[in-house]
Enzyme design. Structure first.
Site, short mmCIF file in Angstrom:
data_model
loop_
_atom_site.label_atom_id
_atom_site.label_comp_id
_atom_site.label_asym_id
_atom_site.label_seq_id
_atom_site.Cartn_x
_atom_site.Cartn_y
_atom_site.Cartn_z
N TYR A 159 -9.46 -2.82 -1.78
CA TYR A 159 -10.16 -1.52 -1.74
C TYR A 159 -10.56 -1.00 -3.12
CZ TYR A 159 -8.97 -1.53 3.12
OH TYR A 159 -8.90 -1.87 4.44
N GLY A 160 -9.58 -0.98 -4.03
CA GLY A 160 -9.88 -0.45 -5.36
C GLY A 160 -10.96 -1.27 -6.04
N GLU A 213 -11.22 -13.43 -7.17
CA GLU A 213 -10.29 -13.27 -6.04
C GLU A 213 -9.55 -14.58 -5.81
OE1 GLU A 213 -9.07 -10.95 -3.73
OE2 GLU A 213 -7.97 -12.74 -3.09
N GLY A 234 -6.49 -6.64 1.54
CA GLY A 234 -5.76 -6.13 2.70
C GLY A 234 -6.66 -5.74 3.86
N GLY A 247 -4.46 -2.97 10.04
CA GLY A 247 -4.74 -2.36 11.34
C GLY A 247 -5.91 -1.40 11.33
N MET A 270 -6.32 1.49 10.23
CA MET A 270 -6.07 2.93 10.35
C MET A 270 -6.53 3.63 9.07
SD MET A 270 -2.33 2.85 12.13
CE MET A 270 -2.22 4.62 12.41
N VAL A 330 -6.34 -15.12 -11.37
CA VAL A 330 -6.15 -14.73 -12.76
C VAL A 330 -4.67 -14.88 -13.10
CG1 VAL A 330 -6.31 -12.85 -14.43
CG2 VAL A 330 -8.09 -13.14 -12.68
N GLU A 380 3.00 5.70 13.34
CA GLU A 380 1.88 5.13 14.09
C GLU A 380 2.41 4.49 15.35
OE1 GLU A 380 0.58 2.08 11.31
OE2 GLU A 380 0.33 0.64 12.91
N HIS A 398 2.84 -1.35 2.99
CA HIS A 398 2.20 -0.35 2.12
C HIS A 398 2.80 -0.31 0.72
CE1 HIS A 398 1.27 2.10 6.06
NE2 HIS A 398 0.53 1.01 5.97
N GLY A 449 -3.83 0.24 -5.53
CA GLY A 449 -2.68 0.97 -5.01
C GLY A 449 -1.54 1.11 -6.00
N ASN A 499 -1.09 6.02 6.12
CA ASN A 499 -1.57 4.68 5.75
C ASN A 499 -2.49 4.83 4.53
OD1 ASN A 499 -1.37 5.40 8.66
ND2 ASN A 499 -1.17 3.21 8.85
P1 FDA Z 1 -5.33 -5.28 -1.91
O1 FDA Z 1 -3.97 -5.82 -1.71
O2 FDA Z 1 -6.12 -4.87 -0.73
O3 FDA Z 1 -6.21 -6.35 -2.69
C1 FDA Z 1 -5.73 -7.07 -3.79
C2 FDA Z 1 -6.47 -8.41 -3.85
O4 FDA Z 1 -6.22 -9.01 -5.11
C3 FDA Z 1 -6.02 -9.40 -2.79
O5 FDA Z 1 -7.16 -9.92 -2.13
C4 FDA Z 1 -5.29 -10.48 -3.58
O6 FDA Z 1 -5.44 -11.78 -3.04
C5 FDA Z 1 -5.98 -10.39 -4.93
N1 FDA Z 1 -5.17 -10.83 -6.06
C6 FDA Z 1 -3.86 -10.55 -6.32
N2 FDA Z 1 -3.47 -11.10 -7.47
C7 FDA Z 1 -4.55 -11.76 -7.97
C8 FDA Z 1 -4.77 -12.52 -9.14
N3 FDA Z 1 -3.81 -12.72 -10.04
N4 FDA Z 1 -6.00 -13.08 -9.34
C9 FDA Z 1 -6.99 -12.89 -8.43
N5 FDA Z 1 -6.83 -12.15 -7.30
C10 FDA Z 1 -5.63 -11.59 -7.08
N6 FDA Z 1 -3.41 0.48 5.28
C11 FDA Z 1 -4.07 1.45 5.93
O7 FDA Z 1 -4.54 2.41 5.30
N7 FDA Z 1 -4.22 1.38 7.29
C12 FDA Z 1 -3.69 0.36 8.03
O8 FDA Z 1 -3.87 0.32 9.26
C13 FDA Z 1 -2.98 -0.65 7.35
N8 FDA Z 1 -2.40 -1.69 8.03
C14 FDA Z 1 -1.87 -2.76 7.33
C15 FDA Z 1 -1.45 -3.89 8.02
C16 FDA Z 1 -1.00 -5.01 7.32
C17 FDA Z 1 -0.54 -6.23 8.06
C18 FDA Z 1 -0.99 -4.98 5.90
C19 FDA Z 1 -0.54 -6.18 5.10
C20 FDA Z 1 -1.41 -3.86 5.22
C21 FDA Z 1 -1.84 -2.73 5.93
N9 FDA Z 1 -2.30 -1.61 5.26
C22 FDA Z 1 -2.90 -0.59 5.95
C23 FDA Z 1 -2.21 -1.50 3.79
C24 FDA Z 1 -3.54 -1.73 3.08
O9 FDA Z 1 -4.15 -2.91 3.54
C25 FDA Z 1 -3.26 -1.81 1.57
O10 FDA Z 1 -2.70 -0.58 1.18
C26 FDA Z 1 -4.51 -2.05 0.76
O11 FDA Z 1 -5.14 -3.25 1.14
C27 FDA Z 1 -4.21 -2.08 -0.74
O12 FDA Z 1 -5.43 -2.07 -1.44
P2 FDA Z 1 -5.52 -2.53 -2.95
O13 FDA Z 1 -6.91 -2.29 -3.42
O14 FDA Z 1 -4.42 -1.89 -3.71
O15 FDA Z 1 -5.20 -4.09 -2.98
#
Ligand code: FDA
Length: 500
Positions: free
Chosen positions: A15-16, A35, A110, A115, A117, A245, A356, A441, A469, A479
């Site tokens: 997301y970020g 990625e 993520g 899910g 939400m 990375v 939830e 989370h 995050g 969420n």
């Molecule tokens: P995010 O984790 O999304 O992305 C980071 C990316 O960086 C990943 O693709 C990873 O592979 C990559 N990466 C990591 N290290 C790296 C490196 N060294 N080099 C290159 N790439 C690298 N939230 C919500 O609001 N509603 C919901 O319904 C849900 N449900 C849910 C279910 C499940 C099963 C999970 C696992 C999570 C949720 N969440 C959620 C949480 C939500 O998905 C989560 O908070 C966000 O994806 C976090 O976003 P970020 O931008 O922080 O990183």
């Protein structure tokens, strides 16, 4: 050989990162997104991009020999998980002692596994968690922007009341109401119009075919269908998948050099390359970004990084539980994988909880109500750097989950009492009723206003930013992805106007 140089690099594509890459691209900044996971755009032999939750295969998990689903057992039997071939699958479960963390892997982070939400946090709680962020601006501008960009929509109430696939949610709502509790509809990025056509049998099924956590083949507006194509569409953003990375350093002229490992889908190392950039945005998620910064500080590469890097990590108070229902409380054998209701007891002065109402899409009637409770757990974990493994280690002890469990108990004990129901003790591998050993989370590690300034600029270094995050200090009360997105939008807006 000259190493490649791009003006801006964004690490990760969650997301970020996605919001940041779009705004950089729109501003005309050539941007490379790196990625580590794969691009999920090609169907397998079965015609599907993602595997189903009931028949998981190599696509399910990030280099594991067996799936690691959140519910590990049914009637204490190991019926849920399957042996699989190690592969660059979409869901990872990262283990750190007493805590394991689920994260998405692939272009879209993520958003591929979650899910969907899409919850905007209570303003009062947001102000408490991030007091230095202008809430007026967030709620007036950046939360609405994030909701629009993410394609957030709400379920049609009339359909919700009569459809088979949300019977489970209606049953749990009834139980909550009998205990005097309030439920609320939860917006989602899954297209509810598509879900209705699924129920009518007009389109291929996804949410109604037990798809969630290992990816959705249809219906969900994950980032690879919202922000990321928009970013690439600016003509200034390129995404490279299966690029991990490993580390980065700063050159005397202030530019950054990343060391990047290229792997294939079977995990073979194809090579290591260096890429230079002027502006570096870390969006590898709470776990990934914190590790990169910690490694840089502890190996002496970026010695001026703040002491607070690696601190302020939390689980968003996650705890999961199941209740066994009476035979007349049928939840249905078809359950939408996308939750649409929550029990909102966040106003409770002692134990605020937002729970939830989660599906248990096993394809058969299990007479079980599953919940993922988000609680206000004040405990925080921290990371240290393990030089032998060249990795970050999260320190979170089993006892730190206690406040989450107590809060969940305070909400669900009265629900059980009011309905004559009991907890299930057979779902989590042992006899516990409350599962607090994993989180969906992960939040924090590089907290806004501590490890960074108030806009995500990393303290001690110019043109280095955190976008994900890890900026949020351990809790959002709901969420988190809408908050992560809106905060990234706010920060990049400021950074583009001041630093470019
Ligand atoms: P995010 O984790 O999304 O992305 C980071 C990316 O960086 C990943 O693709 C990873 O592979 C990559 N990466 C990591 N290290 C790296 C490196 N060294 N080099 C290159 N790439 C690298 N939230 C919500 O609001 N509603 C919901 O319904 C849900 N449900 C849910 C279910 C499940 C099963 C999970 C696992 C999570 C949720 N969440 C959620 C949480 C939500 O998905 C989560 O908070 C966000 O994806 C976090 O976003 P970020 O931008 O922080 O990183």
């Amino acid at each position: 050989a000259e190493r490649p140089f791009v003006p801006a690099v964004v690490v990760g594509s969650g997301y970020g990162s996605a919001a940041t890459a779009l705004r950089l691209g729109e501003a005309g900044v050539s941007t490379l997104v790196l990625e580590m996971g794969r691009l999920w755009d090609r169907a397998g032999e079965d015609g599907a991009i993602f595997c189903s939750m009931l028949q998981p295969d190599h696509r399910a998990m990030w280099f594991k020999a067996r799936t690691e689903a959140p519910l590990s057992s049914l009637l204490w039997m190991d019926l849920v998980n399957r042996d699989i071939k190690p592969f660059a699958g979409v869901l990872d479960r990262v283990h750190h002692g007493d805590m394991s963390v689920y994260v998405g892997r692939g272009v879209g982070g993520g958003s591929l596994v979650n899910g969907g939400m899409a919850v905007t946090p209570r303003r009062g709680y947001f102000e408490e968690v991030l007091p230095r962020v202008d809430a007026g601006e967030m709620y007036g501008r950046f939360f609405p922007l994030a909701n629009r960009m993410l394609g957030v929509n709400t379920v049609d109430r009339t359909w919700f009341e009569e459809c088979e696939s949300y019977r489970y949610a209606r049953v749990s709502r009834g139980h909550a109401q009998r205990a005097g509790l309030r439920t609320t509809f939860v917006p989602n990025v899954y297209d509810f119009g598509y879900m209705r056509r699924e129920e009518r049998g007009e389109v291929p099924k996804s949410a109604l075919s037990s798809e969630v956590i290992y990816g959705n083949n249809h219906g969900k507006r994950s980032l690879d269908r919202s922000y990321l194509p928009a970013a690439v569409g600016t003509g200034n953003v390129t995404i490279q998948s299966l690029h991990r990375v490993r580390s980065f350093r700063q050159e005397p002229d202030g530019t950054y050099v990343l060391t990047v490992e290229r792997i294939d889908e079977l995990g073979n190392m194809l090579g290591t390359t260096e890429i230079g950039c002027r502006w570096l945005f870390l969006g590898a998620g709470s776990m990934g970004t914190t590790e990169l910064l910690l490694r840089a500080r502890e190996t002496g590469v970026l010695p001026r990084l703040d002491d607070s890097v690696g601190h302020g990590w939390g689980t968003n108070g996650n705890v999961m539980l199941g209740r066994a229902l009476h035979s007349w409380d049928r939840t249905g054998s078809v359950q939408s994988g996308m939750p649409a209701l929550g029990i909102d007891n966040w106003d409770d002065p002692v134990h605020p909880v937002f729970a939830e109402i989660a599906p248990l899409p096993a394809g058969l009637e299990l007479l079980t109500s599953l919940s993922l409770a988000i609680t206000r757990n004040p405990e925080r974990g921290s990371f240290s750097y393990d030089p032998a493994a060249d990795a970050a280690r999260l320190h979170w002890s089993a006892s730190q989950g206690k406040p989450s469990v107590e809060a969940a108990k305070a909400l669900f004990d009265p629900i059980n009492r009011a309905n004559g129901t009991v907890y299930r003790h057979d779902l989590f591998g042992d006899s516990r009723a409350f599962e607090d050993r994993f989180t969906y989370h992960p939040l924090g590690g590089c907290v806004l206003g501590e490890a960074t300034d108030d806009f995500g600029r990393v303290r001690g270094y110019r043109n280095l930013y955190v976008t994900d995050g890890s900026l949020i200090p351990g809790s959002t009360g709901v969420n988190p992805f809408v908050t992560i997105t809106a905060l990234a939008e706010r920060n990049i807006d400021r950074v583009l106007s001041e630093d470019f």
